[in-house]
Write an enzyme that holds these catalytic residues in place. Structure first.
Site, mmCIF file in Angstrom:
data_model
loop_
_atom_site.group_PDB
_atom_site.id
_atom_site.type_symbol
_atom_site.label_atom_id
_atom_site.label_comp_id
_atom_site.label_asym_id
_atom_site.label_seq_id
_atom_site.Cartn_x
_atom_site.Cartn_y
_atom_site.Cartn_z
ATOM 1 C CG ASN A 122 -2.182 -0.802 0.962
ATOM 2 O OD1 ASN A 122 -2.711 -0.805 -0.143
ATOM 3 N ND2 ASN A 122 -2.635 -1.515 1.979
ATOM 4 C CE LYS A 151 8.565 -0.737 -1.054
ATOM 5 N NZ LYS A 151 8.463 -2.055 -0.425
ATOM 6 C CG ASP A 178 11.615 -8.414 1.937
ATOM 7 O OD1 ASP A 178 11.161 -7.378 2.449
ATOM 8 O OD2 ASP A 178 12.234 -9.264 2.604
ATOM 9 C CE1 TYR A 231 20.213 0.674 7.935
ATOM 10 C CE2 TYR A 231 18.300 -0.021 6.645
ATOM 11 C CZ TYR A 231 19.094 -0.133 7.775
ATOM 12 O OH TYR A 231 18.774 -1.040 8.753
HETATM 13 P P1 IMP Z 1 11.131 -2.908 2.020
HETATM 14 O O1 IMP Z 1 11.245 -4.386 1.830
HETATM 15 O O2 IMP Z 1 11.006 -2.159 0.731
HETATM 16 O O3 IMP Z 1 10.073 -2.532 3.024
HETATM 17 O O4 IMP Z 1 12.521 -2.417 2.627
HETATM 18 C C1 IMP Z 1 12.998 -2.896 3.877
HETATM 19 C C2 IMP Z 1 13.895 -1.859 4.514
HETATM 20 O O5 IMP Z 1 15.071 -1.665 3.701
HETATM 21 C C3 IMP Z 1 13.283 -0.477 4.638
HETATM 22 O O6 IMP Z 1 12.575 -0.347 5.830
HETATM 23 C C4 IMP Z 1 14.501 0.429 4.632
HETATM 24 O O7 IMP Z 1 15.078 0.469 5.897
HETATM 25 C C5 IMP Z 1 15.446 -0.303 3.705
HETATM 26 N N1 IMP Z 1 15.328 0.211 2.324
HETATM 27 C C6 IMP Z 1 14.642 -0.346 1.294
HETATM 28 N N2 IMP Z 1 14.772 0.384 0.180
HETATM 29 C C7 IMP Z 1 15.546 1.436 0.513
HETATM 30 C C8 IMP Z 1 16.035 2.557 -0.224
HETATM 31 O O8 IMP Z 1 15.778 2.756 -1.423
HETATM 32 N N3 IMP Z 1 16.813 3.418 0.471
HETATM 33 C C9 IMP Z 1 17.123 3.264 1.775
HETATM 34 N N4 IMP Z 1 16.692 2.248 2.509
HETATM 35 C C10 IMP Z 1 15.904 1.333 1.882
#
Ligand code: IMP
Length: 192
Positions: free
Chosen positions: A8, A12, A68, A150
């Site tokens: 959601n 993204k 992920d 990050y």
């Molecule tokens: P998700 O699977 O997209 O929810 O990402 C998991 C975690 O990775 C996020 O909560 C961020 O801490 C980190 N993360 C994912 N994508 C990025 C990015 O593009 N920049 C910085 N941190 C990221």
């Protein structure tokens, strides 16, 4: 073609819709009335992406994909990796996560790292995985204010600015998510 993206997150969704173009209608979880908190209990990015996609496919019987992402740091044997969101605890607190990572890298000369996104796609019961990687290094301290997670401590290879110092267009043109989504797009268009 219609595909549910198991998220959601508006940011993204927009990014993915821009890449897949008008030939693919991308629906969110709320578009299909799904409010489930899908537990991400696997110990790999692939595993978690598959858990989310399988949950949607089996419950709603719709073609779908899930992603992920993790930040993998060489000197920390790939940590925080699949635990990136919760590295410093369950609070999903980016400041605390960055602080912990910088602490754990204190005195280490190898600061190589990569962001990796895995997308799991299920079409008519057939599962496919796509990944996107951007290599780079972890800075000594935070640089920049933009982005999320990050971004302030990650500088992609070939650049001197962190992700948080780039415009979103510039970051999105080289990011892990972009690269994985491009592979998904190429597959859907029959080019892969
Ligand atoms: P998700 O699977 O997209 O929810 O990402 C998991 C975690 O990775 C996020 O909560 C961020 O801490 C980190 N993360 C994912 N994508 C990025 C990015 O593009 N920049 C910085 N941190 C990221």
């Amino acid at each position: 073609m219609k595909l549910v993206f198991a998220t959601n997150n508006k940011h993204k969704l927009q990014e993915v819709r821009d890449i897949l173009g008008s030939g693919v209608e991308v629906l969110s979880l709320s578009d299909i009335g799904c409010n489930d908190d899908i537990p991400e209990t696997a110990d790999t990015l692939q595993g978690n992406a598959l858990i989310k996609a399988r949950h949607i496919y089996s419950k709603y019987n719709v073609n779908c994909f899930a992603d992920d992402t993790g930040l993998e740091v060489e000197a920390l044997e790939g940590a925080p990796g699949v635990l990136s969101a919760r590295y410093a605890g369950d609070g999903h607190d980016s400041e605390a996560n960055m602080h912990k990572l910088l602490q754990n890298l204190t005195g280490k000369s190898n600061r190589n790292a990569q962001f990796r996104t895995v997308i799991a796609l299920i079409i008519d019961g057939e599962e496919m995985l796509f990944d996107g990687i951007v290599k780079g290094h972890i800075t000594e301290e935070k640089m920049g204010e933009a982005g999320f997670g990050y971004d302030p401590i990650f500088v992609p290879e070939g650049y001197s600015e962190s992700f948080a110092q780039m415009s979103s267009d510039e970051k999105n043109s080289i990011s892990h998510r972009y690269r994985a989504t491009k592979k998904l797009n190429d597959y859907l268009k029959g080019d892969l």
